[in-house]
Design an enzyme around this catalytic site. Structure first.
Site, mmCIF file in Angstrom:
data_model
loop_
_atom_site.group_PDB
_atom_site.id
_atom_site.type_symbol
_atom_site.label_atom_id
_atom_site.label_comp_id
_atom_site.label_asym_id
_atom_site.label_seq_id
_atom_site.Cartn_x
_atom_site.Cartn_y
_atom_site.Cartn_z
ATOM 1 N N CYS A 46 -2.544 -9.140 -1.187
ATOM 2 C CA CYS A 46 -3.164 -8.648 -2.224
ATOM 3 C C CYS A 46 -2.932 -7.031 -2.159
ATOM 4 O O CYS A 46 -2.883 -6.409 -2.862
ATOM 5 C CB CYS A 46 -4.427 -8.457 -1.829
ATOM 6 S SG CYS A 46 -5.324 -8.261 -0.497
ATOM 7 N N HIS A 74 -9.096 -2.195 -2.172
ATOM 8 C CA HIS A 74 -7.929 -1.444 -1.806
ATOM 9 C C HIS A 74 -7.703 -0.634 -2.315
ATOM 10 O O HIS A 74 -7.096 -0.329 -3.526
ATOM 11 C CB HIS A 74 -6.735 -3.060 -1.279
ATOM 12 C CG HIS A 74 -7.748 -3.408 -0.504
ATOM 13 N ND1 HIS A 74 -8.759 -4.147 0.493
ATOM 14 C CD2 HIS A 74 -7.105 -4.707 0.288
ATOM 15 C CE1 HIS A 74 -8.379 -5.595 1.405
ATOM 16 N NE2 HIS A 74 -6.469 -5.560 0.587
#
Ligand code: A2P
Length: 335
Positions: free
Chosen positions: A128, A241
């Site tokens: 990710c 994130h």
């Protein structure tokens, strides 16, 4: 269109979003099968107005399956996915296990779709934190050649699976009430803390998560010369994130040029107005498939360097959306 599609790890943090996206994006297939561990077998899940029963993942469950989309821990992917390839399935894998194997394609559809179409075996979806960074680097690399990247990540607890989110919620509640809490997804308390370790340490002092950002970036962008110095940090944010990305390019790029390149790239949204205190933040990016970029500025310490802030939903573009986009690409080109 694929006949039978199997979602492996359908009960997990990413697996659940894969199901949601297949539904939202109207992904067509004859039949869908949902697989997970024996712990979940028999559970019922609503999918496209139908009730599907979770089946146990076994090595011989892939007969008759055309496409597998898997999101499981690495050891499960290592053990079971070769059986899916042997059974003739196209396989898209979210785990970290297969990504760097030379025979495996590592794909972000906006960057290297041909690698997915040419793949004979497993097609891996990147980590990710890599996916959002390479999407941001791609237009800069094409325009001015990226030589070196220094990146620091601020990673959400959802990246550690459903237990990661559970640990953040329960741990925070316990901390506020002055109680102890036994964390299981993290080695240290995550509530009111920041943990500068994701994955195990290697001899050179980097973690496995950090090395993914180094090697996966080169493989996806097809350029082994790009230098990456990463530091990955887990923070007490439940989803999305964030990354501070400092890029050195061969040819100079002004912040205005970089902004234009980002703005003309599908999948990137620029949110950058310092005067009004406007920039992307995890709290506003959850549930979106885009990569959000702000704080674009010159690195005042070095020539040909830019710095920016980049936020993306790690469960969506960082994982589930990327896998579903690969599936859509394969479906478009299926005979
Ligand atoms: P289960 O829910 O039955 O444990 P997460 O990343 O949120 O932890 O999710 C991981 C996913 O991988 C879940 O769907 C989980 O199923 C599945 N999984 C984990 N271990 C195995 C295993 N040994 N065999 C099959 N599926 C597994």
């Amino acid at each position: 269109m694929f006949g039978t599609v199997a979602i492996v790890g359908a009960t997990g943090a990413v697996g659940r979003i894969i199901l949601q996206l297949l539904e939202e994006r109207g992904f067509e297939a004859g039949t869908f099968r949902l697989l997970a561990s024996a712990r979940s077998a028999g559970q019922k899940v609503q999918f496209r107005g139908q009730e599907l029963v979770i089946e146990e993942l076994t090595k011989d469950c892939f007969a008759g399956v055309d496409l597998v989309i898997a999101s499981t821990p690495d050891d499960t992917a290592a053990e079971y996915l070769p059986a899916a390839v042997a059974a003739g399935c196209r396989v898209i894998d979210e785990s970290g296990y297969w990504r760097m194997k030379p025979e495996v394609a590592l794909v972000v559809p906006e960057i290297n779709p041909q690698a997915a179409l040419n793949a004979k075996g497993i097609i891996a979806s990147p980590n990710c934190s890599t996916t959002q960074m390479v999407l941001a680097l791609k237009p800069l690399h094409d325009a001015a050649r990226v030589k070196r990247v220094i990146v620091t990540t601020y990673q959400a607890t959802s990246g550690a699976g459903l237990q990661g989110t559970e640990d953040l919620m329960q741990g925070s509640r316990a901390a506020l009430e002055g109680r102890d809490y036994q964390y299981s997804a993290f080695a240290h308390p995550i509530a009111f803390n920041a943990i500068p370790q994701i994955g195990g340490f290697r001899e050179d002092g980097y973690t496995s998560e950090e090395l993914k950002m180094v090697y996966e970036t080169r493989k996806i962008l097809g350029d082994e010369t790009i230098q990456v110095c990463p530091t990955c940090v887990r923070i007490p944010v439940s989803n999305c994130h964030s990354e501070v990305i400092n890029v050195e390019t061969e040819r100079p790029l002004t912040p205005a040029e970089a902004r234009e390149l980002f703005e003309s790239t599908p999948g990137i949204t620029v949110v950058d107005d310092p005067a009004s205190g406007t920039y992307p933040m995890p709290a506003g990016c959850s549930g979106s498939d885009d990569v959000f970029i702000g704080r674009i500025r010159r690195d005042i310490s070095r020539e040909n360097c830019l710095t920016f802030w980049c936020v993306s939903d790690n469960l969506r573009k960082g994982a589930a959306t990327n896998a579903v986009q690969i599936a859509e690409l394969l479906a478009e080109h299926a005979e």
